[in-house]
Design a protein around this motif. Structure first.
Motif, PDB file in Angstrom:
ATOM      1  N   UNK A 177       0.823  -1.216   0.000  1.00 52.06           N
ATOM      2  CA  UNK A 177       0.000   0.000   0.000  1.00 52.06           C
ATOM      3  C   UNK A 177       0.855   1.262   0.000  1.00 52.06           C
ATOM      4  N   UNK A 178       2.012   1.223   0.650  1.00 52.83           N
ATOM      5  CA  UNK A 178       2.888   2.389   0.739  1.00 52.83           C
ATOM      6  C   UNK A 178       3.757   2.575  -0.491  1.00 52.83           C
ATOM      7  N   UNK A 179       3.710   1.631  -1.434  1.00 52.76           N
ATOM      8  CA  UNK A 179       4.526   1.726  -2.628  1.00 52.76           C
ATOM      9  C   UNK A 179       5.884   1.045  -2.516  1.00 52.76           C
ATOM     10  N   UNK A 180       6.124   0.332  -1.411  1.00 55.13           N
ATOM     11  CA  UNK A 180       7.374  -0.427  -1.288  1.00 55.13           C
ATOM     12  C   UNK A 180       7.361  -1.603  -2.250  1.00 55.13           C
ATOM     13  N   UNK A 181       8.500  -1.853  -2.895  1.00 50.72           N
ATOM     14  CA  UNK A 181       8.604  -2.936  -3.873  1.00 50.72           C
ATOM     15  C   UNK A 181       9.246  -4.164  -3.243  1.00 50.72           C
ATOM     16  N   UNK A 182       8.757  -5.342  -3.637  1.00 51.96           N
ATOM     17  CA  UNK A 182       9.297  -6.617  -3.165  1.00 51.96           C
ATOM     18  C   UNK A 182       9.513  -7.536  -4.370  1.00 51.96           C
TER      19      UNK A 182
END
Length: 232
Positions: A46-51
């Motif tokens: 949701x925060x835009x962090x990529x995995x």
């Protein structure tokens, strides 16, 4: 002239899957240069962090611990950086209580705070992962002990191990607010409830070839969260 390892002769290629591609560029007098490009698929919270993620057997797992600070509805959640040190979050992720990780659900394989299309892995899904890496069913089912030493399952799961799962040994947050065991241990929630106060987890230690399966720490403790992709 452009020659890609996938057979394309175009200057630019698109709509390709993740993987490693080699390109050789040559001119009319026989000079050439070769470069390699690696594309990694990512999923975003949701925060835009990529995995990034990896397929192990028939399962697809994130390769990093969650670091999100909002649930899927956009509400802020309690998410702890180890020792409140935000510089550690990118590498080690955040620590969550079980209720927060599950986004108040008690349903096994709930989405929890994972991105859409992903969920908190169940105890059984962790067993499937462990058995894929060589643990027997008998070992996998053992409770409140360390299992899989002879197959080296713990070593395969740690950062740089053969599986690509990449356990980072992110430590834990205890109910009194204290942080312990960073760089030595990692504790990861499952979505499998044990009772009102406890849920199943996995435990990892640096250099340990085994994996712990326990339900002995309260849900109020802060552990890491690793998401697994929903079956297609």
């Amino acid at each position: 002239n452009y020659s890609w390892s996938n057979g394309s002769e175009s200057q630019n290629i698109d709509k390709i899957s993740a993987g490693t591609y080699e390109i050789t560029v040559s001119d009319t007098i026989g000079q050439y240069a070769t470069e390699t490009v690696e594309l990694i698929d990512s999923v975003y919270d949701y925060d835009g962090n990529a995995y990034s993620y990896v397929k192990i057997g028939e399962q697809v797992w994130m390769q990093q611990n969650l670091r999100v600070t909002h649930n899927s509805e956009g509400y802020e959640i309690e998410a702890y950086a180890y020792n409140h040190n935000e510089t550690m979050v990118e590498t080690y992720g955040r620590l969550y209580t079980w209720d927060v990780a599950m986004n108040a659900s008690i349903v096994e394989e709930a989405q929890g705070i994972c991105p859409a299309g992903w969920h908190i892995p169940s105890d059984e899904e962790f067993k499937i992962l462990e058995m894929e890496l060589g643990m027997t069913r008998e070992e996998a089912d053992r409770a409140n002990t360390w299992r899989g030493y002879s197959a080296g399952v713990g070593a395969a799961l740690e950062n740089g191990g053969a599986s690509g799962f990449n356990v980072m040994f992110s430590g834990r947050r205890e109910a009194n607010g204290g942080f312990r065991l960073w760089g030595n241990s990692e504790y990861t929630w499952t979505s499998t409830n044990s009772n009102d106060n406890y849920a199943w987890r996995r435990c990892f230690q640096v250099g340990d070839k085994s994996v712990g399966r326990y339900n002995t720490f309260p849900k109020s403790w802060g552990f890491s969260v690793r998401c697994i992709k929903n079956p297609e």
